[in-house]
Scaffold this active site. Structure first.
Site, PDB file in Angstrom:
ATOM      1  N   CYS A   1      -4.655   2.345  -3.869  1.00 28.34           N
ATOM      2  CA  CYS A   1      -3.420   2.884  -3.258  1.00 28.34           C
ATOM      3  C   CYS A   1      -2.255   1.912  -3.460  1.00 28.34           C
ATOM      4  O   CYS A   1      -1.455   1.682  -2.542  1.00 28.34           O
ATOM      5  CB  CYS A   1      -3.619   3.189  -1.780  1.00 28.34           C
ATOM      6  SG  CYS A   1      -4.813   4.491  -1.458  1.00 28.34           S
TER       7      CYS A   1
ATOM      8  N   ASP B   1       3.025  -4.070   8.003  1.00 25.10           N
ATOM      9  CA  ASP B   1       1.733  -3.416   7.861  1.00 25.10           C
ATOM     10  C   ASP B   1       0.655  -4.469   8.085  1.00 25.10           C
ATOM     11  O   ASP B   1       0.403  -5.321   7.226  1.00 25.10           O
ATOM     12  CB  ASP B   1       1.616  -2.804   6.462  1.00 25.10           C
ATOM     13  CG  ASP B   1       0.257  -2.158   6.205  1.00 25.10           C
ATOM     14  OD1 ASP B   1      -0.609  -2.187   7.097  1.00 25.10           O
ATOM     15  OD2 ASP B   1       0.066  -1.632   5.087  1.00 25.10           O
TER      16      ASP B   1
ATOM     17  N   LYS C   1     -10.591  -0.640  10.390  1.00 24.70           N
ATOM     18  CA  LYS C   1     -10.669  -1.838   9.556  1.00 24.70           C
ATOM     19  C   LYS C   1     -11.011  -3.083  10.374  1.00 24.70           C
ATOM     20  O   LYS C   1     -11.092  -4.185   9.822  1.00 24.70           O
ATOM     21  CB  LYS C   1      -9.353  -2.041   8.800  1.00 24.70           C
ATOM     22  CG  LYS C   1      -9.047  -0.940   7.776  1.00 24.70           C
ATOM     23  CD  LYS C   1      -7.762  -1.230   7.029  1.00 24.70           C
ATOM     24  CE  LYS C   1      -7.326  -0.057   6.168  1.00 24.70           C
ATOM     25  NZ  LYS C   1      -8.229   0.204   5.026  1.00 24.70           N
TER      26      LYS C   1
ATOM     27  N   HIS D   1       0.860  -1.179   0.000  1.00 28.82           N
ATOM     28  CA  HIS D   1       0.000   0.000   0.000  1.00 28.82           C
ATOM     29  C   HIS D   1       0.895   1.226   0.000  1.00 28.82           C
ATOM     30  O   HIS D   1       1.989   1.215   0.540  1.00 28.82           O
ATOM     31  CB  HIS D   1      -0.880  -0.048   1.254  1.00 28.82           C
ATOM     32  CG  HIS D   1      -1.960   0.991   1.306  1.00 28.82           C
ATOM     33  ND1 HIS D   1      -1.707   2.308   1.641  1.00 28.82           N
ATOM     34  CD2 HIS D   1      -3.299   0.902   1.105  1.00 28.82           C
ATOM     35  CE1 HIS D   1      -2.842   2.982   1.637  1.00 28.82           C
ATOM     36  NE2 HIS D   1      -3.822   2.162   1.300  1.00 28.82           N
TER      37      HIS D   1
ATOM     38  N   GLN E   1      -4.499  -5.236   7.082  1.00 27.23           N
ATOM     39  CA  GLN E   1      -5.399  -6.215   6.475  1.00 27.23           C
ATOM     40  C   GLN E   1      -5.317  -7.589   7.134  1.00 27.23           C
ATOM     41  O   GLN E   1      -6.002  -8.516   6.693  1.00 27.23           O
ATOM     42  CB  GLN E   1      -5.099  -6.344   4.977  1.00 27.23           C
ATOM     43  CG  GLN E   1      -5.284  -5.069   4.185  1.00 27.23           C
ATOM     44  CD  GLN E   1      -6.732  -4.634   4.076  1.00 27.23           C
ATOM     45  OE1 GLN E   1      -7.655  -5.438   4.250  1.00 27.23           O
ATOM     46  NE2 GLN E   1      -6.954  -3.363   3.802  1.00 27.23           N
TER      47      GLN E   1
END
Length: 409
Positions: free
Chosen positions: A363, A197, A223, A120, A200
């Site tokens: 993104c 990251d 999220k 991302h 997700q």
């Protein structure tokens, strides 16, 4: 909490374009259960005050809510200490904090920063800026046709020159789960740190940062059912201690003189200004909700749903799927294109049927270029989605080409 999870989410009871709302943009943000909405409402109704600053009852209660949430996040992530949990406004801010506080101070000219091509922009652009400012070199890990990272890429790109690896746990475009433990093993063997990251992954599968051996790990509350405006940075204590503050101001200081300032210990050093206590209370309620279901159960439910979705989408001959070769290492993110139809048109036509998907570059411009496309459609699933949602998606997709005057094949 009911067995019918959809019933716990007020927004999922509404209609859009006079159709039942089928929400399939969970990779962008998840909807909020009533328990989270009520928790935020309760904070502003009964507990609102500035934390850490007052000796009166409301301030003490706000501080208690904020710090109890920090400890809950520590437990949720499997971190060793609550002081390793830094609250931010989202994963993007967390990544920027690491880039500017760690990267700008510990990356030197000639050092190599390794990224995957599937990052991302939030885990790519900050490292571009660090590399430009420090004279470092960016190296990319390229994915295979099924979206996975080949072992050869890891072994060849992570070298003695590598000082930092920035890697997504789960791709927001392909849904592929990357082998973080293997990456940290290779990186630590050459003295590099690893920034993960987890935006997700944390909402969808069990995460233990000590087991992964991540040096830094970030995620966004919105999220994973929590409100917008609350995020988390986990960092190993020894690294956080060595890093200078990212923001300066109130609540992150120890003493201020006319010419000099000393800074507060962790975690306050990185939490300047009035913090989002209402968001923290919502995050606490979101963690409670997810843990009541169980992350392993959520992971298995999504795997079953994504298997069904991919099988049904493959029945449409004009659909191209991306990163759908391996169900074992994939979450509920499905990227696809419809032959001859721009993703924005697909999204608009589906919206008329009450179906919300994402269309665009997500993104992730470098990944789009690598895949040879300008954009994709993305349906991203969560545990409150059902097979009937997938059926509605596939039925609507079966009409898309006809709406714009194309044949079905």
């Amino acid at each position: 909490m009911s067995n019918n999870y959809r019933a716990d989410f007020p927004i999922l009871q509404r209609t859009t374009n006079e159709k039942r709302l089928v929400y399939l943009d969970n990779g962008a943000t998840t909807q909020k259960p009533l328990s989270v909405i009520r928790a935020v409402e309760q904070y502003y109704h009964a507990f609102n005050a500035n934390p850490h600053r007052g000796a009166y009852e409301l301030s003490v209660k706000a501080t208690e809510i904020y710090e109890n949430t920090r400890d809950k996040v520590r437990e949720f992530l499997g971190a060793a200490k609550s002081s390793e949990i830094i609250f931010t406004k989202n994963a993007t801010e967390s990544l920027n904090l690491v880039a500017y506080s760690y990267g700008m101070n510990f990356i030197q000219a000639g050092d190599e920063i390794v990224l995957s091509i599937a990052e991302h922009h939030s885990n790519l652009v900050p490292w571009q800026q660090v590399a430009k400012a420090k004279g470092a070199v960016l190296k990319y890990l390229y994915v295979s046709d099924d979206g996975t990272l080949p072992e050869a890429e890891l072994e060849q790109k992570i070298t003695a020159k590598t000082r930092l690896v920035a890697i997504t746990h789960v791709s927001n475009v392909l849904g592929i789960i990357n082998p973080i433990k293997r990456i940290t093993e290779l990186a630590h063997a050459v003295g590099a740190v690893v920034v993960v990251d987890g935006a997700q992954s944390v909402p969808h599968l069990p995460v233990n940062v000590q087991d992964l051996d991540a040096d830094f790990f970030v995620f966004s509350g919105h999220k994973m059912l929590a409100p917008m405006g609350i995020g988390v940075l986990y960092g190993k204590e020894e690294l956080l201690e060595a890093m200078p503050p990212f923001l300066f101001g109130g609540d992150m200081i120890e003493y201020v003189e006319e010419q000099e300032t000393t800074f507060a210990p962790l975690p306050a050093k990185f939490e300047a200004g009035t913090q989002n206590v209402g968001g923290a209370m919502g995050l606490s309620a979101a963690i409670d909700y997810l843990q009541a279901i169980g992350l392993p159960a959520i992971e298995e439910a999504e795997k079953d749903l994504v298997r069904y979705a991919i099988a049904e989408l493959r029945k449409l001959p004009y659909i191209t799927l991306y990163g759908c070769g391996d169900f074992v290492d994939k979450t509920g993110v499905i990227s696809f294109n419809v032959q001859d139809i721009h993703p924005h048109d697909v999204s608009s036509i589906l919206d008329a049927d009450g179906i919300a998907i994402r269309a665009g570059h997500h993104c992730a411009h470098p990944l789009m270029k690598y895949l040879g496309v300008n954009a994709t459609c993305r349906a991203s699933l969560y545990f409150y989605n059902t097979r009937s949602d997938i059926d509605a998606l596939v039925e609507s997709l079966s009409r898309v080409r006809g709406v714009l005057g194309y044949g079905l094949k």
